[in-house]
Design an enzyme around this catalytic site. Structure first.
Site, PDB file in Angstrom:
ATOM      1  N   SER A   1     -18.266 -32.134  -1.012  1.00  0.00           N
ATOM      2  CA  SER A   1     -19.512 -32.371  -1.744  1.00  0.00           C
ATOM      3  C   SER A   1     -20.693 -31.813  -0.972  1.00  0.00           C
ATOM      4  CB  SER A   1     -19.728 -33.872  -1.952  1.00  0.00           C
ATOM      5  OG  SER A   1     -20.116 -34.491  -0.728  1.00  0.00           O
ATOM      6  N   ASP A   2     -21.761 -31.464  -1.691  1.00  0.00           N
ATOM      7  CA  ASP A   2     -23.026 -31.259  -1.007  1.00  0.00           C
ATOM      8  C   ASP A   2     -23.418 -32.599  -0.401  1.00  0.00           C
ATOM      9  OD1 ASP A   2     -25.349 -30.165  -0.037  1.00  0.00           O
ATOM     10  OD2 ASP A   2     -25.960 -29.279  -1.946  1.00  0.00           O
ATOM     11  N   TRP A   3     -24.264 -32.541   0.609  1.00  0.00           N
ATOM     12  CA  TRP A   3     -24.556 -33.753   1.376  1.00  0.00           C
ATOM     13  C   TRP A   3     -25.338 -34.759   0.520  1.00  0.00           C
ATOM     14  CZ3 TRP A   3     -21.545 -30.705   3.509  1.00  0.00           C
ATOM     15  CH2 TRP A   3     -21.079 -30.843   4.820  1.00  0.00           C
ATOM     16  N   GLY A   4     -24.677 -35.851   0.189  1.00  0.00           N
ATOM     17  CA  GLY A   4     -25.288 -36.887  -0.628  1.00  0.00           C
ATOM     18  C   GLY A   4     -25.136 -36.672  -2.115  1.00  0.00           C
TER      19      GLY A   4
END
Length: 769
Positions: free
Chosen positions: A226-229
């Site tokens: 995932s992208d961060w967050g």
């Protein structure tokens, strides 16, 4: 996904492996899989210092800052990008990094995109070829590459929630096509899912995107991170095909509970474990840190490559002959603009690199020309405060010079990750300064520093030459001096269109959207595909770029070695008196009066280094894939029969050679039904025969003798079954008989091997997580 659940590994351990152990590390388990260290890119290795802030922005280990994506995209040179990727991989390995988070390869839908400086182009063909080269380079050093952001992440406004509302054809042809090429051609170790939603579905929880398309259709065998967050629902993301949530959110217990309740099949966790173990096998054991002498040697080599890449990236937009500067006749040069002394060389946000050193154009020019020749005036402050005293002093310096080199651009606070721009204009005080300098200086050269395109229409007449310098990385100052003084010739080409006005851009009415929705109303007509199709004037077209010599094109020839396969051959000659690089470009589009798709699309390119008088012959392939369009109704790629215009030239609008090729199409027979239109029946070889029988029957009955010609045209859009309503003697039984007859005739054609059945794909709209 494994058919059997692996009971030898506790569920709690499996769940923990699907999330990071910290901001930059995945979770490891002794004897099962080691942890991986991930680091931001794309144009440098941003490894966080121990004990730094949460994300390490501004507090990372010094590393080579290569030109960002906007500049690398303008090189149009896959081999150079591959070398940059290899250098990044070597430096990453020396810093014990396992996976470099790059390249950024989202399409530049709008010139206002706040993160456009990280991306390569508005065109998926160019993006795909350059990104694949980058991935191959990085991974040649035993470091994994992570392509991002998958998918349709084309704006920063409300980026963590916005839904990109995009039709299936645009999704396939524009926003997914480059990713598809990279996955198939370069096998990246990781794919990063995006923050945004796609037609209402969060990208990190999109089963169609992450499993049906990425893994099953394209064959991706790596890890999806995932992208961060980006993850809202950990369980939904795992069901969709996400492997690794970064950074951890402390929700492993929710995953275990979902398995216990039967809401998540344990085999989804086993699949993640398998992929992580395959990644370890691919990357090998943990990286060994390089010694200081080894690291210094790597950085020295990389600094030289960064300078070479920067010089190849700058685009010479206009030049009346003032460039290259003639050192033998230069008594005085006014270098004006704070950016000459304090360069902008990268964008803001997660890709910010702490460079190993930064060169300025002012220092480079002064060292080469001498302090007695170069006179500097800042002219403006980068905070846009508009100090008139600075402008007045700059005008006086320009008045006494043979030539004024004016450095203009966007300040750092104007473009960054996290927000989009609202205008293409340069700061007003900079434009005013240019006007005042041009009024007193005999010759003016403008050098631009910006991560996204800027408007040039209102001030270009004040400049004898314009060099678009983008953001050129840490060696940009030396590279700019190389180009201005003629030590190197400009060779960059625009990877995105520069419009005359923001309002001319196809995305203007709907970017960045409102109320959590961004409607991609321009569909496939992104960038030059729109401007060239509607023949709208632009400041500078896609593919444009000048150099210090001239090139001629000749001898266009096309041969067809196989069905739907052509070889396009032509010659290019350097007709000037200097060495130079030309980027020859191949565009293809359907020859049609009423456009149903973009008039021409980039389908091939090659960079050619030629000496004065030298001629080279180029052959570029053209395949069925290059003619394909996405059939949203049939859910498949299709090659439509007809003539296709082939253009060869120096930009999308600077066409030097033209020809036409004919395709019989892909010979796919889609089943004909009662709901197929008369036009669709007529276009099908079996349907055409069956329909002729019906029309002959109707004609002999006299029922159609009074039908006006315009009504005949109207009938083309009517489904066959609707003919029952028009008094033509067509009944339900007649329709059923025609469908059976068409099916039988199609079967005969298929059996003869002249045609084939389509393989339908599942659509995004047909599937929810």
């Amino acid at each position: 996904m494994p058919d059997q659940k692996d009971r030898s590994i506790p569920i709690e351990l499996k769940a923990s492996l699907t999330s990071g152990s910290g901001t930059w590390h995945s979770t490891g388990a002794p004897g099962l899989v080691r942890p991986f260290l991930l680091a931001d890119g794309p144009h440098g290795v941003r490894r966080q210092r121990t004990g730094g802030d949460a994300l390490g922005i501004g507090d990372s280990v010094p590393a080579t800052c290569f030109p960002p994506g906007v500049a690398l995209g303008s090189t149009w040179d896959p081999e150079l990008v591959r070398r940059v990727g290899a250098a990044l991989g070597q430096e990453a390995a020396a810093l014990e990094v396992d996976v470099l988070l790059g390249p950024g390869m989202n399409i530049k839908r709008s010139p206002l995109g706040g993160r456009n400086f990280e991306y390569l182009s508005e065109d998926p063909h160019l993006t795909g070829r350059l990104a694949a080269a980058y991935v191959e380079g990085v991974q040649s050093s035993g470091v994994g590459a992570c392509v991002k952001h998958f998918a349709v992440n084309n704006q920063e406004t409300d980026r963590m929630r916005v839904s990109a509302e995009v039709d299936q054809r645009a999704l396939r042809e524009i926003y997914l096509r480059a990713f598809e090429h990279v996955v198939k051609a370069a096998r990246p170790a990781m794919v990063m899912s995006a923050y945004n939603r796609i037609n209402g579905v969060p990208a990190s929880e999109d089963h169609w995107l992450l499993t049906r398309l990425l893994r099953e259709e394209w064959g991706f065998d790596g890890v999806v991170v995932s992208d961060w967050g980006a993850v809202d629902d950990r369980v939904a993301a795992l069901r969709a095909g996400l492997d690794l949530e970064m950074p951890p959110t402390g929700t492993d217990g929710e995953v275990v509970a979902a398995v216990d309740r039967g809401e998540l099949d344990e085999s989804a966790l086993d699949a993640v474990v398998d992929r992580l173990r395959r990644l370890e096998a691919r990357l090998g054991g943990a990286k060994e840190p390089a010694s200081e002498p080894e690291l210094a040697a790597i950085r020295d080599r990389n600094a030289d490559l960064a300078r070479e890449a920067a010089a190849q990236a700058a685009v010479l937009l206009t030049n009346d002959g003032v460039l290259p500067l003639d050192r033998s006749s230069l008594d005085s040069v006014a270098v004006i603009g704070e950016f000459a002394r304090t360069p902008r060389f990268q964008g803001g946000g997660s890709s910010r690199i702490v460079p190993t050193g930064v060169s300025s154009a002012l220092d480079a020019l002064t060292r080469r020309l001498g302090a007695d020749v170069v006179r500097f005036a800042p002219g403006y402050s980068v905070d846009g405060s508009g100090d008139d005293a600075l402008a007045l002093a700059a005008v006086e310096v320009a008045r006494a010079a043979h030539v004024a080199v004016v450095f203009l651009g966007l300040p750092e606070h104007a473009e960054s990750e996290g927000f989009d721009r609202t205008t293409l204009d340069l700061p007003a005080d900079q434009v005013s300064l240019l006007e005042r300098v041009a009024a007193v200086a005999p010759r003016v050269v403008v050098v631009l520093s910006n991560g996204g395109v800027v408007s040039v229409a209102e001030w270009r007449h004040h400049a004898n030459a314009i060099l678009e310098g983008w953001l050129l990385g840490q060696a940009g100052g030396e590279a700019t001096a190389d180009l201005l003084l003629g030590d190197r010739a400009p060779s960059g080409r625009l990877a995105e269109t520069i419009p005359l006005r923001l309002a001319d851009h196809p995305s203007y009415p709907t970017f960045p959207g409102a109320d959590g929705i961004s409607v991609y109303g321009e569909s496939v007509h992104v960038g030059y595909r729109y401007f060239d199709t509607v023949d709208r004037p632009v400041a500078f077209p896609f593919g444009h770029g000048l150099t210090y010599t001239r090139f001629e094109y000749s001898d266009l020839r096309v041969v067809a070695p196989a069905e739907n396969s052509w070889e396009v051959t032509f010659s290019v000659t350097n007709t000037g008196d200097r060495d130079g690089r030309e980027v020859a470009q191949l565009y293809v589009g359907p020859a049609e009066d009423q456009p149903t798709r973009p008039r021409a699309e980039l389908r091939g390119f090659v960079a050619l280094d030629l000496r004065p008088g030298e001629t080279t012959t180029v052959t570029l392939p053209l395949t069925a894939t290059d003619l394909q369009t996405w059939d949203a109704r049939g859910q498949r790629w299709t090659v439509r029969p007809g003539d296709y215009a082939v253009h060869v030239g120096a930009s999308s609008r600077d066409v030097r050679l033209r020809t036409t090729v004919h395709s019989d199409g892909d010979r796919v027979l889609a089943p004909l039904t009662a709901q197929s239109t008369i036009a669709e029946w007529r276009a099908d070889p079996a349907g055409r025969q069956v329909l002729a029988t019906l029309l002959d029957r109707v004609s002999r009955s006299g029922l159609a003798s009074s039908v006006a010609p315009e009504l005949v045209r109207m009938f083309l859009s009517i489904p066959l079954d609707k003919l029952r309503s028009f008094g033509l003697g067509v009944t339900s039984a007649t329709v059923a008989e025609l469908v059976r007859e068409a099916d039988a005739r199609q079967a005969e054609l298929l059996a003869a091997g002249a045609y084939r059945r389509p393989g339908a794909a599942r659509t995004h709209s047909q599937e929810t997580p």
